[in-house]
Design a protein around this motif. Structure first.
Motif, PDB file in Angstrom:
ATOM      1  N   THR A  76       0.770  -1.035   0.019  1.00 45.39           N
ATOM      2  CA  THR A  76      -0.052   0.110   0.054  1.00 45.39           C
ATOM      3  C   THR A  76       0.705   1.305  -0.239  1.00 45.39           C
ATOM      4  O   THR A  76       1.985   1.421   0.682  1.00 45.39           O
ATOM      5  CB  THR A  76      -0.915  -0.060   1.301  1.00 45.39           C
ATOM      6  OG1 THR A  76      -1.501  -1.170   1.216  1.00 45.39           O
ATOM      7  CG2 THR A  76      -1.863   1.125   1.213  1.00 45.39           C
ATOM      8  N   PRO A  77       0.593   2.235  -0.831  1.00 42.01           N
ATOM      9  CA  PRO A  77       1.505   3.463  -0.988  1.00 42.01           C
ATOM     10  C   PRO A  77       1.655   4.193   0.480  1.00 42.01           C
ATOM     11  O   PRO A  77       0.698   4.029   1.474  1.00 42.01           O
ATOM     12  CB  PRO A  77       0.712   4.285  -1.946  1.00 42.01           C
ATOM     13  CG  PRO A  77      -0.163   3.518  -2.693  1.00 42.01           C
ATOM     14  CD  PRO A  77      -0.457   2.404  -1.635  1.00 42.01           C
ATOM     15  N   PRO A  78       2.613   4.654   0.830  1.00 41.53           N
ATOM     16  CA  PRO A  78       2.642   5.408   2.144  1.00 41.53           C
ATOM     17  C   PRO A  78       1.552   6.420   2.349  1.00 41.53           C
ATOM     18  O   PRO A  78       0.985   6.886   1.350  1.00 41.53           O
ATOM     19  CB  PRO A  78       4.132   6.414   1.808  1.00 41.53           C
ATOM     20  CG  PRO A  78       4.785   5.901   0.882  1.00 41.53           C
ATOM     21  CD  PRO A  78       3.743   5.002   0.140  1.00 41.53           C
ATOM     22  N   ARG A 102      -3.459   8.246 -10.065  1.00 39.27           N
ATOM     23  CA  ARG A 102      -1.847   8.340 -10.162  1.00 39.27           C
ATOM     24  C   ARG A 102      -1.041   8.341  -9.025  1.00 39.27           C
ATOM     25  O   ARG A 102      -0.035   9.032  -9.019  1.00 39.27           O
ATOM     26  CB  ARG A 102      -1.686   9.668 -11.122  1.00 39.27           C
ATOM     27  CG  ARG A 102      -2.167   9.547 -12.500  1.00 39.27           C
ATOM     28  CD  ARG A 102      -1.526   8.687 -13.337  1.00 39.27           C
ATOM     29  NE  ARG A 102      -2.216   8.623 -14.688  1.00 39.27           N
ATOM     30  CZ  ARG A 102      -2.417   7.425 -15.392  1.00 39.27           C
ATOM     31  NH1 ARG A 102      -2.120   6.267 -14.858  1.00 39.27           N
ATOM     32  NH2 ARG A 102      -2.950   7.367 -16.496  1.00 39.27           N
ATOM     33  N   ARG A 103      -1.550   7.977  -8.039  1.00 34.83           N
ATOM     34  CA  ARG A 103      -0.865   7.990  -6.678  1.00 34.83           C
ATOM     35  C   ARG A 103      -0.755   6.592  -6.043  1.00 34.83           C
ATOM     36  O   ARG A 103      -0.113   6.510  -4.917  1.00 34.83           O
ATOM     37  CB  ARG A 103      -1.731   8.882  -5.476  1.00 34.83           C
ATOM     38  CG  ARG A 103      -1.706  10.233  -6.048  1.00 34.83           C
ATOM     39  CD  ARG A 103      -2.237  11.181  -4.771  1.00 34.83           C
ATOM     40  NE  ARG A 103      -2.546  12.672  -5.334  1.00 34.83           N
ATOM     41  CZ  ARG A 103      -2.723  13.319  -4.609  1.00 34.83           C
ATOM     42  NH1 ARG A 103      -3.412  13.158  -3.400  1.00 34.83           N
ATOM     43  NH2 ARG A 103      -3.086  14.857  -4.968  1.00 34.83           N
ATOM     44  N   GLY A 104      -1.324   5.617  -6.579  1.00 38.62           N
ATOM     45  CA  GLY A 104      -0.987   4.168  -6.175  1.00 38.62           C
ATOM     46  C   GLY A 104      -2.062   3.360  -5.585  1.00 38.62           C
ATOM     47  O   GLY A 104      -1.862   2.071  -5.670  1.00 38.62           O
ATOM     48  N   PRO A 105      -3.233   4.219  -5.153  1.00 39.55           N
ATOM     49  CA  PRO A 105      -4.188   3.280  -4.457  1.00 39.55           C
ATOM     50  C   PRO A 105      -4.872   2.216  -5.314  1.00 39.55           C
ATOM     51  O   PRO A 105      -5.111   1.190  -4.749  1.00 39.55           O
ATOM     52  CB  PRO A 105      -5.034   4.190  -3.739  1.00 39.55           C
ATOM     53  CG  PRO A 105      -4.871   5.380  -4.439  1.00 39.55           C
ATOM     54  CD  PRO A 105      -3.443   5.561  -5.035  1.00 39.55           C
ATOM     55  N   GLY A 106      -5.307   2.560  -6.498  1.00 42.12           N
ATOM     56  CA  GLY A 106      -5.981   1.848  -7.424  1.00 42.12           C
ATOM     57  C   GLY A 106      -4.932   0.563  -7.642  1.00 42.12           C
ATOM     58  O   GLY A 106      -5.450  -0.530  -7.876  1.00 42.12           O
ATOM     59  N   SER A 107      -3.716   0.666  -7.898  1.00 39.10           N
ATOM     60  CA  SER A 107      -2.707  -0.542  -8.068  1.00 39.10           C
ATOM     61  C   SER A 107      -2.566  -1.199  -6.930  1.00 39.10           C
ATOM     62  O   SER A 107      -2.608  -2.637  -7.115  1.00 39.10           O
ATOM     63  CB  SER A 107      -1.246   0.097  -8.541  1.00 39.10           C
ATOM     64  OG  SER A 107      -1.331   0.641  -9.903  1.00 39.10           O
TER      65      SER A 107
END
Length: 95
Positions: free
Chosen positions: A12-14, A64-69
């Motif tokens: 999970t992104p920071p 574009r911040r990573g939560p979808g990935s």
């Protein structure tokens, strides 16, 4: 399109946290922002030998911040913990 799942990318992104709920054969994952709001979410349902990923959504301010990935990479990890062999095929439903 196919892609190889890479366990190293299931972080999970920071500044985000992951919430998972399991109800029968349906696994729901949500990535939460700093204030607890849903930044991204999605579901995986197991149907026979298939895992079906559906209803994946990222709110505009978190794109574009990573939560979808993170949602997409959470499902195979959770699925392996619930189903010892996991479905051999994953289908992504796009609506």
């Amino acid at each position: 399109m196919t892609a190889t799942y890479r366990a190293a990318s299931d972080k999970t992104p920071p500044s985000y946290t992951t919430r998972v709920q399991i109800a029968g054969q349906v696994i729901s994952a949500a990535i939460l922002g700093q204030e607890g709001q849903v930044a991204a979410s999605g579901r995986l349902a197991v149907a026979g030998t298939f895992g079906i990923i559906d209803q994946v959504e990222t709110t505009p301010e978190h794109r574009r911040r990573g939560p979808g990935s993170a949602v997409m990479h959470t499902h195979p990890t959770i699925d392996r913990s619930v189903h010892s062999k996991g479905p051999p095929s994953i289908l992504l439903v796009v609506t």
